[in-house]
Design a protein around this motif. Structure first.
Motif, PDB file in Angstrom:
ATOM      1  N   MET A  65      15.086  -4.880  -0.469  1.00  0.00           N
ATOM      2  CA  MET A  65      13.899  -4.259  -1.127  1.00  0.00           C
ATOM      3  C   MET A  65      13.959  -3.246  -2.055  1.00  0.00           C
ATOM      4  SD  MET A  65      10.596  -4.974   1.200  1.00  0.00           S
ATOM      5  CE  MET A  65      10.928  -4.127   2.440  1.00  0.00           C
ATOM      6  N   GLY A  66      13.445  -2.821  -3.159  1.00  0.00           N
ATOM      7  CA  GLY A  66      13.556  -1.882  -4.079  1.00  0.00           C
ATOM      8  C   GLY A  66      12.530  -0.717  -3.798  1.00  0.00           C
ATOM      9  N   LYS A  67      12.439   0.403  -4.381  1.00  0.00           N
ATOM     10  CA  LYS A  67      11.573   1.389  -3.948  1.00  0.00           C
ATOM     11  C   LYS A  67      10.168   1.034  -3.860  1.00  0.00           C
ATOM     12  CE  LYS A  67      10.433   6.265  -4.125  1.00  0.00           C
ATOM     13  NZ  LYS A  67       9.366   6.799  -4.885  1.00  0.00           N
ATOM     14  N   LEU A  68       9.856   0.432  -5.061  1.00  0.00           N
ATOM     15  CA  LEU A  68       8.371   0.015  -5.163  1.00  0.00           C
ATOM     16  C   LEU A  68       7.894  -0.779  -4.208  1.00  0.00           C
ATOM     17  CD1 LEU A  68       6.028  -0.453  -7.307  1.00  0.00           C
ATOM     18  CD2 LEU A  68       7.004  -2.498  -8.270  1.00  0.00           C
ATOM     19  N   GLU A  69       8.778  -2.092  -3.859  1.00  0.00           N
ATOM     20  CA  GLU A  69       8.593  -2.853  -2.626  1.00  0.00           C
ATOM     21  C   GLU A  69       8.216  -2.142  -1.353  1.00  0.00           C
ATOM     22  OE1 GLU A  69       9.250  -7.442  -1.297  1.00  0.00           O
ATOM     23  OE2 GLU A  69      10.183  -6.355  -2.936  1.00  0.00           O
ATOM     24  N   ASP A  70       9.412  -1.302  -1.173  1.00  0.00           N
ATOM     25  CA  ASP A  70       9.311  -0.269   0.129  1.00  0.00           C
ATOM     26  C   ASP A  70       7.970   0.283   0.343  1.00  0.00           C
ATOM     27  OD1 ASP A  70      11.693  -1.201   1.022  1.00  0.00           O
ATOM     28  OD2 ASP A  70      12.797   0.701   0.350  1.00  0.00           O
ATOM     29  N   GLU A  71       7.658   1.013  -0.743  1.00  0.00           N
ATOM     30  CA  GLU A  71       6.414   1.997  -0.781  1.00  0.00           C
ATOM     31  C   GLU A  71       4.987   1.026  -0.493  1.00  0.00           C
ATOM     32  OE1 GLU A  71       5.669   5.118  -0.634  1.00  0.00           O
ATOM     33  OE2 GLU A  71       7.627   5.795  -1.016  1.00  0.00           O
ATOM     34  N   ILE A  72       5.142  -0.143  -1.051  1.00  0.00           N
ATOM     35  CA  ILE A  72       3.818  -1.077  -0.914  1.00  0.00           C
ATOM     36  C   ILE A  72       3.794  -1.450   0.319  1.00  0.00           C
ATOM     37  CG2 ILE A  72       2.695  -3.027  -1.906  1.00  0.00           C
ATOM     38  CD1 ILE A  72       3.827  -2.368  -4.711  1.00  0.00           C
ATOM     39  N   LYS A  73       4.949  -1.860   0.908  1.00  0.00           N
ATOM     40  CA  LYS A  73       4.918  -2.426   2.223  1.00  0.00           C
ATOM     41  C   LYS A  73       4.194  -1.774   3.417  1.00  0.00           C
ATOM     42  CE  LYS A  73       6.476  -6.750   1.298  1.00  0.00           C
ATOM     43  NZ  LYS A  73       5.396  -7.737   0.501  1.00  0.00           N
TER      44      LYS A  73
ATOM     45  N   SER B 158      -3.294 -15.485  -8.108  1.00  0.00           N
ATOM     46  CA  SER B 158      -3.108 -14.233  -7.512  1.00  0.00           C
ATOM     47  C   SER B 158      -2.181 -13.209  -8.152  1.00  0.00           C
ATOM     48  CB  SER B 158      -2.491 -14.581  -6.114  1.00  0.00           C
ATOM     49  OG  SER B 158      -3.410 -15.222  -5.316  1.00  0.00           O
ATOM     50  N   VAL B 159      -2.634 -11.804  -8.021  1.00  0.00           N
ATOM     51  CA  VAL B 159      -1.646 -10.826  -8.971  1.00  0.00           C
ATOM     52  C   VAL B 159      -0.778 -10.328  -7.743  1.00  0.00           C
ATOM     53  CG1 VAL B 159      -1.792  -8.687 -10.013  1.00  0.00           C
ATOM     54  CG2 VAL B 159      -3.495 -10.452 -10.428  1.00  0.00           C
ATOM     55  N   ASP B 160       0.422 -10.440  -7.579  1.00  0.00           N
ATOM     56  CA  ASP B 160       1.323 -10.000  -6.421  1.00  0.00           C
ATOM     57  C   ASP B 160       1.406  -8.617  -6.632  1.00  0.00           C
ATOM     58  OD1 ASP B 160       3.511  -9.172  -4.896  1.00  0.00           O
ATOM     59  OD2 ASP B 160       4.815 -10.432  -5.815  1.00  0.00           O
ATOM     60  N   PRO B 161       1.090  -7.812  -5.503  1.00  0.00           N
ATOM     61  CA  PRO B 161       1.051  -6.197  -5.424  1.00  0.00           C
ATOM     62  C   PRO B 161       2.396  -5.677  -5.751  1.00  0.00           C
ATOM     63  CG  PRO B 161       0.186  -7.183  -3.419  1.00  0.00           C
ATOM     64  CD  PRO B 161       0.725  -8.576  -4.098  1.00  0.00           C
ATOM     65  N   CYS B 162       3.280  -6.392  -5.404  1.00  0.00           N
ATOM     66  CA  CYS B 162       4.827  -5.923  -5.639  1.00  0.00           C
ATOM     67  C   CYS B 162       5.282  -6.072  -7.117  1.00  0.00           C
ATOM     68  CB  CYS B 162       5.534  -6.293  -4.486  1.00  0.00           C
ATOM     69  SG  CYS B 162       5.393  -6.003  -3.004  1.00  0.00           S
ATOM     70  N   ARG B 163       4.752  -6.771  -8.056  1.00  0.00           N
ATOM     71  CA  ARG B 163       5.019  -7.015  -9.197  1.00  0.00           C
ATOM     72  C   ARG B 163       4.975  -5.350 -10.163  1.00  0.00           C
ATOM     73  NH1 ARG B 163       0.819  -9.089 -13.678  1.00  0.00           N
ATOM     74  NH2 ARG B 163      -0.358  -7.207 -13.915  1.00  0.00           N
ATOM     75  N   ASP B 164       6.017  -5.340 -11.108  1.00  0.00           N
ATOM     76  CA  ASP B 164       6.247  -4.401 -11.936  1.00  0.00           C
ATOM     77  C   ASP B 164       5.026  -3.597 -12.556  1.00  0.00           C
ATOM     78  OD1 ASP B 164       8.814  -3.920 -10.691  1.00  0.00           O
ATOM     79  OD2 ASP B 164       9.668  -4.970 -12.579  1.00  0.00           O
ATOM     80  N   GLU B 165       4.189  -4.400 -13.080  1.00  0.00           N
ATOM     81  CA  GLU B 165       3.044  -4.152 -14.010  1.00  0.00           C
ATOM     82  C   GLU B 165       1.878  -3.584 -13.004  1.00  0.00           C
ATOM     83  OE1 GLU B 165       4.210  -7.381 -14.288  1.00  0.00           O
ATOM     84  OE2 GLU B 165       5.571  -6.997 -16.203  1.00  0.00           O
ATOM     85  N   PHE B 166       1.394  -2.358 -13.608  1.00  0.00           N
ATOM     86  CA  PHE B 166       0.254  -1.758 -12.784  1.00  0.00           C
ATOM     87  C   PHE B 166      -0.986  -2.404 -13.186  1.00  0.00           C
ATOM     88  CE2 PHE B 166      -3.264   1.083 -13.932  1.00  0.00           C
ATOM     89  CZ  PHE B 166      -3.238   1.619 -12.570  1.00  0.00           C
ATOM     90  N   SER B 167      -1.913  -2.713 -12.192  1.00  0.00           N
ATOM     91  CA  SER B 167      -3.145  -3.271 -12.620  1.00  0.00           C
ATOM     92  C   SER B 167      -4.298  -2.778 -11.278  1.00  0.00           C
ATOM     93  CB  SER B 167      -3.328  -4.655 -12.271  1.00  0.00           C
ATOM     94  OG  SER B 167      -3.152  -5.293 -11.029  1.00  0.00           O
TER      95      SER B 167
END
Length: 532
Positions: free
Chosen positions: A1-9, A287-296
């Protein structure tokens, strides 16, 4: 898992809901204590010089000892990053709570052990069920006389229509409260009250161990054995899938005031509650995946004048995917243009800190120069997303409002419009008219008091208020260009108005008047909900 996914999880975002006085604010404070976010718990009520609850910041809240606006608090606990949305307990502010629940991934329902399920809990609970979000129940105030726990479980199941699974089980209540039995670990956490100091000790004792007699007394030991046998045989099985769908509520017993059972509850809750949930793009239905790179993200609340020193407005934003960075550009879907998200703030009641980055699941405040509305979507990337608007509640109380001093017209209009944009009140005027005569609609009467108080203290405007006999309103769905409200056959006490966005509505004094309008105007289309 990258940093983005780590932080979200590691994020957990939840709302705390309850009837007034069930102990929600006390529980919130104990969570903050465990996370090291505050050094001492403040009393919400009590002596005039005592500290007020950290999540209550408006003066009127301090005077009344109630929460009237949702606060957002973030803190770290072990490896989790927790966002708590504290909601108004008072029923007159259920609409604010409704919007807050749109931003949460799960809910903690606090129930007073002596009172059980109360009116306000039912209303809020229905919103959770509508959204299928997981609900965790904390039965509070076990150190006072309480109802039979089996009766409480039955009431939750029958009144709220959800299955329950007691994770722990109380041993006695009130003066006889000895602690709880952890059904999973099969040990007893004993409650000792000594000279005002409450200690919590886990005592690993088998139910058949005779030494239990001396720890909790023969009668309670015997009752506990019977209770557990009955629970193991008759209660619902634990099923994490049902919990995630909001069909089964894990139940915990404790006492927030004495800090008993709060940490085991927090630990279990964080283990069982979901990571940030995916939101649905209303344009595609995907569904918009929370771990995708694009911000929403979407705006779910607007609050003006949180800081008396700065006449500011903060738009609360729930991040749904990706990462927020201070100074980034994002596409504002409703305005149809890119805007710079200059400063994000994280809030601890009225204390705020500038945020350089935040992730899906986080709630941050954006400085709002007046461009945001509740329900707005912000996003980045080539493929635009748009989250569904947040429906408004139909007001139940109406009043005509005018300013006493005609020289303060400008402040009056500004104050009314700003408070209306927060969603606390709805403003209506004569169709095609100006702001000379304003009709205000609210879900609860207390909101009118708060309106009067805020116009006076924040905008220096005194008002006259006249209660109106209307009880319900309906949005007119017909095309305004071809459908003239003046041609309608209505009862003499029905009033046609429009809201700040030009939507047309009818105000009614009774169900009978609504039925008259529907039966005497064949093509008239009315709706109970309007999008903000």
């Amino acid at each position: 898992m990258g940093k983005l996914e780590d932080e979200i999880k590691r994020r957990r975002t939840f709302a705390i809901i309850s009837h007034p006085d069930a102990g929600k604010t006390t529980l919130t404070e104990k969570f903050l204590l465990y996370g090291g976010a505050i050094a001492q718990a403040g009393a919400v009520k009590g002596k005039k010089n005592s500290r007020h609850a950290v999540s209550d910041w408006m003066e009127i809240e301090k005077q009344r000892g109630i929460s009237v606006t949702s606060s957002v608090m973030q803190f770290q606990y072990k490896n989790y990053c927790i966002n708590i949305l504290d909601t108004p307990g008072h029923q007159d502010f259920s609409e604010d709570t409704y919007r807050t629940l749109m931003a949460a991934d799960s809910a903690v329902m606090v129930i007073d052990a002596s009172k059980g399920v109360e009116n306000q809990t039912r209303k809020l609970f229905k919103v959770c069920v509508m959204r299928h979000i997981p609900i965790f129940t904390f039965v509070n105030k076990m150190d006072r006389e309480s109802r039979n726990p089996f009766d409480l479980m039955e009431q939750i199941e029958s009144e709220l229509g959800i299955q329950t699974y007691p994770v722990n089980w109380p041993i006695g209540s009130g003066k006889e409260f000895k602690g709880v039995y952890d059904r999973d670990k099969k040990h007893i956490i004993s409650f000792e009250a000594s000279g005002g100091q409450h200690q919590v000790a886990a005592t690993e004792v088998d139910l058949s161990d005779p030494s239990l007699d001396s720890l909790i007394g023969e009668d309670l030991h015997s009752t506990l054995c019977d209770d557990i046998e009955l629970l193991d045989g008759a209660s619902y099985e634990f099923d994490i899938e049902k919990v995630r769908k909001g069909e089964l509520s894990p139940v915990f017993f404790g006492s927030a005031l004495t800090n008993f059972g709060v940490e085991p509850f927090l630990e279990n809750f964080l283990r069982l509650t979901p990571t940030p949930l995916a939101r649905v793009d209303s344009l595609t239905g995907e569904s918009v995946d929370p771990c995708r790179d694009e911000f929403s993200a979407f705006i779910f609340k607007i609050q003006a004048n949180m800081n008396k020193a700065h006449r500011d407005r903060i738009a609360f934003m729930r991040i749904c995917s990706g990462k927020f960075e201070r100074g980034m550009e994002a596409y504002h879907v409703q305005e149809g243009k890119n805007i710079k998200l200059a400063t994000g703030t994280q809030l601890m009641a009225q204390d705020r800190a500038i945020v350089d980055e935040a992730y899906a699941g986080d709630i941050i405040g954006l400085f709002d120069p007046g461009i945001f509305s509740i329900g707005d979507t912000l996003c980045t990337g080539k493929k635009k997303v748009e989250f569904a608007g947040i429906p408004t509640f139909s007001p139940e109380h109406f009043a005509r409002i005018e300013q006493k001093d005609t020289m303060k017209r400008k402040q009056f209009v500004k104050g009314m419009e700003q408070i209306a944009q927060e969603g606390a009140i709805q403003i209506f005027r004569e169709v095609g008219g100006g702001m000379e005569e304003v009709v205000v609609g609210v879900v609860g009467v207390l909101q009118l008091e708060v309106l009067e108080y805020r116009l006076n203290t924040e905008y220096n405007v005194e008002i006259r208020m006249q209660q109106l006999p209307f009880e319900q309103l309906r949005w007119v769905k017909n095309d305004p260009d071809t459908y003239n409200l003046r041609d309608l056959d209505l009862t003499s006490d029905t009033k046609a108005v429009e809201d700040m966005k030009g939507n047309r509505l009818l105000l009614f004094t009774s169900d009978w008047a609504i039925r008259w309008a529907e039966t005497h105007n064949e093509t008239l289309e009315l709706s109970e909900f309007g999008n903000i």
